[in-house]
Design a protein around this motif. Structure first.
Motif, short mmCIF file in Angstrom:
data_model
loop_
_atom_site.label_atom_id
_atom_site.label_comp_id
_atom_site.label_asym_id
_atom_site.label_seq_id
_atom_site.Cartn_x
_atom_site.Cartn_y
_atom_site.Cartn_z
N LEU A 1 9.18 14.03 -6.59
CA LEU A 1 9.08 15.12 -5.64
C LEU A 1 10.34 15.21 -4.79
O LEU A 1 10.80 14.21 -4.24
CB LEU A 1 7.86 14.93 -4.74
CG LEU A 1 6.49 15.16 -5.39
CD1 LEU A 1 5.38 14.80 -4.42
CD2 LEU A 1 6.34 16.61 -5.86
N HIS A 2 10.90 16.39 -4.70
CA HIS A 2 12.16 16.59 -3.98
C HIS A 2 12.23 18.03 -3.48
O HIS A 2 11.49 18.90 -3.94
CB HIS A 2 13.35 16.30 -4.90
CG HIS A 2 13.45 17.27 -6.03
ND1 HIS A 2 12.67 17.20 -7.16
CD2 HIS A 2 14.24 18.37 -6.20
CE1 HIS A 2 12.96 18.18 -7.99
NE2 HIS A 2 13.91 18.92 -7.43
N GLN A 3 13.14 18.28 -2.57
CA GLN A 3 13.46 19.63 -2.11
C GLN A 3 14.80 20.06 -2.70
O GLN A 3 15.69 19.24 -2.87
CB GLN A 3 13.57 19.67 -0.58
CG GLN A 3 12.29 19.45 0.19
CD GLN A 3 12.55 19.39 1.69
OE1 GLN A 3 13.34 18.56 2.14
NE2 GLN A 3 11.92 20.27 2.44
N ASP A 4 14.93 21.35 -2.98
CA ASP A 4 16.24 21.91 -3.33
C ASP A 4 16.86 22.39 -2.02
O ASP A 4 16.67 23.54 -1.60
CB ASP A 4 16.08 23.06 -4.32
CG ASP A 4 15.72 22.57 -5.71
OD1 ASP A 4 15.96 21.39 -6.00
OD2 ASP A 4 15.20 23.37 -6.50
N ASN A 5 17.63 21.52 -1.38
CA ASN A 5 18.15 21.85 -0.04
C ASN A 5 19.64 21.58 0.11
O ASN A 5 20.13 21.40 1.22
CB ASN A 5 17.37 21.10 1.03
CG ASN A 5 17.44 19.59 0.88
OD1 ASN A 5 18.12 19.08 -0.03
ND2 ASN A 5 16.74 18.86 1.73
N ASP A 6 20.36 21.54 -1.02
CA ASP A 6 21.81 21.33 -0.95
C ASP A 6 22.58 22.64 -0.90
O ASP A 6 23.82 22.64 -0.90
CB ASP A 6 22.29 20.50 -2.14
CG ASP A 6 21.73 19.08 -2.13
OD1 ASP A 6 21.66 18.50 -1.04
OD2 ASP A 6 21.36 18.58 -3.21
N GLU A 7 21.87 23.77 -0.89
CA GLU A 7 22.50 25.07 -0.88
C GLU A 7 22.76 25.54 0.56
O GLU A 7 22.06 25.13 1.49
CB GLU A 7 21.64 26.11 -1.61
CG GLU A 7 21.36 25.77 -3.07
CD GLU A 7 20.32 24.69 -3.27
OE1 GLU A 7 20.45 23.94 -4.25
OE2 GLU A 7 19.40 24.58 -2.42
N ALA A 8 23.73 26.43 0.72
CA ALA A 8 24.06 26.93 2.05
C ALA A 8 23.15 28.07 2.49
O ALA A 8 22.96 28.30 3.68
CB ALA A 8 25.51 27.40 2.09
N TYR B 1 17.86 33.16 -0.75
CA TYR B 1 17.66 33.46 -2.17
C TYR B 1 16.80 32.36 -2.79
O TYR B 1 16.96 31.18 -2.48
CB TYR B 1 19.00 33.55 -2.91
CG TYR B 1 19.75 34.81 -2.58
CD1 TYR B 1 19.50 36.00 -3.25
CD2 TYR B 1 20.72 34.82 -1.57
CE1 TYR B 1 20.19 37.16 -2.95
CE2 TYR B 1 21.41 35.97 -1.26
CZ TYR B 1 21.14 37.14 -1.95
OH TYR B 1 21.81 38.30 -1.65
N PRO B 2 15.90 32.73 -3.69
CA PRO B 2 15.05 31.72 -4.32
C PRO B 2 15.79 30.92 -5.37
O PRO B 2 16.93 31.23 -5.74
CB PRO B 2 13.94 32.57 -4.97
CG PRO B 2 14.60 33.87 -5.27
CD PRO B 2 15.59 34.09 -4.15
N VAL B 3 15.15 29.87 -5.82
CA VAL B 3 15.58 29.15 -7.02
C VAL B 3 14.71 29.64 -8.16
O VAL B 3 13.48 29.73 -8.03
CB VAL B 3 15.42 27.63 -6.85
CG1 VAL B 3 15.70 26.90 -8.16
CG2 VAL B 3 16.35 27.12 -5.75
N LEU B 4 15.34 29.99 -9.26
CA LEU B 4 14.60 30.46 -10.44
C LEU B 4 14.67 29.40 -11.52
O LEU B 4 15.76 28.91 -11.85
CB LEU B 4 15.18 31.79 -10.94
CG LEU B 4 14.46 32.43 -12.13
CD1 LEU B 4 14.49 33.96 -12.00
CD2 LEU B 4 15.09 32.03 -13.46
N SER B 5 13.52 29.04 -12.07
CA SER B 5 13.43 27.96 -13.04
C SER B 5 12.91 28.49 -14.38
O SER B 5 11.91 29.21 -14.42
CB SER B 5 12.48 26.87 -12.50
OG SER B 5 12.16 25.93 -13.50
#
Length: 200
Positions: free
Chosen positions: A116-123, A127-131
């Motif tokens: 379990l992790h967050q995608d939080n390295d973006e500025a 905008y969403p993350v699309l998988s």
């Protein structure tokens, strides 16, 4: 196609046809040929069980110095362009004007998983993350924006697309396991997960 909302995660089941999946698999072979898969180390020194590559302006990297986006493959070459067909999924579901900066490519072998992790390295989190899921099915687990608490799970199969935006943009999520050999998309089996995101 079936649409599901899992704790704010928009899940498009069977979004990609078999033909499109095969086209993507072919295009990704060219990407990985130019930017070979590698296994990053975590900040604590452990080896990640997934293998990675990327396309676009940035790729993702991890070592003792932490987690970050980088503009070159570990071998020093620039990342290849994101294939147009893959970008078109972003254009259909996210934006026709702001293109993704990065397409991360994660390969899950028989025993690979992602905690379990967050995608939080973006500025920019607006905008969403699309998988995009290709190949073997994976048990996808999602939680809230803080560690701990209730989680929910769903099997993601080849051709499924997930959009993580809004309240789910910084929610914890991960892959508990894959159902190895459940798909015939790749001869050697395994799962490819493509995540498109805005970085800058």
């Amino acid at each position: 196609m079936t649409f599901l909302n899992l704790a704010g995660f928009q899940v498009y089941k069977s979004y990609l046809s078999t033909t499109v999946q095969q086209e993507f698999a072919k295009e990704l072979r060219d990407v990985v040929s130019a930017a070979p898969m590698f296994s990053p180390k975590t900040q604590s020194g452990g080896q990640m069980s997934v293998r990675m590559s990327a396309a676009g302006k940035y790729g993702w990297y991890s070592d003792a110095n932490g987690y970050r986006y980088v503009d070159c493959h570990p071998n020093g070459t620039r990342w290849p362009d994101i294939p147009d067909g893959i970008v078109s999924v972003w254009q259909d579901l996210v934006s026709k004007t702001r293109m993704p900066d990065c397409c991360l490519i994660n390969f899950y072998g028989e025993n690979a998983k992602m905690g379990l992790h967050q995608d939080n390295d973006e500025a920019d989190y607006s905008y969403p993350v699309l998988s995009i899921s290709l190949g073997d099915a994976a048990l996808f687990r999602v939680g809230g924006t803080k560690r701990g608490g209730k989680t929910q799970s769903i099997w993601l199969e080849s051709g499924d697309v997930v959009v993580m935006g809004g309240d789910a943009r910084l929610a914890y999520h991960g892959i508990d396991r894959i159902k190895f050999g459940s798909s015939r998309l790749f001869n050697a089996h395994g799962r490819l997960n493509l995540t498109l995101r805005v970085v800058d």
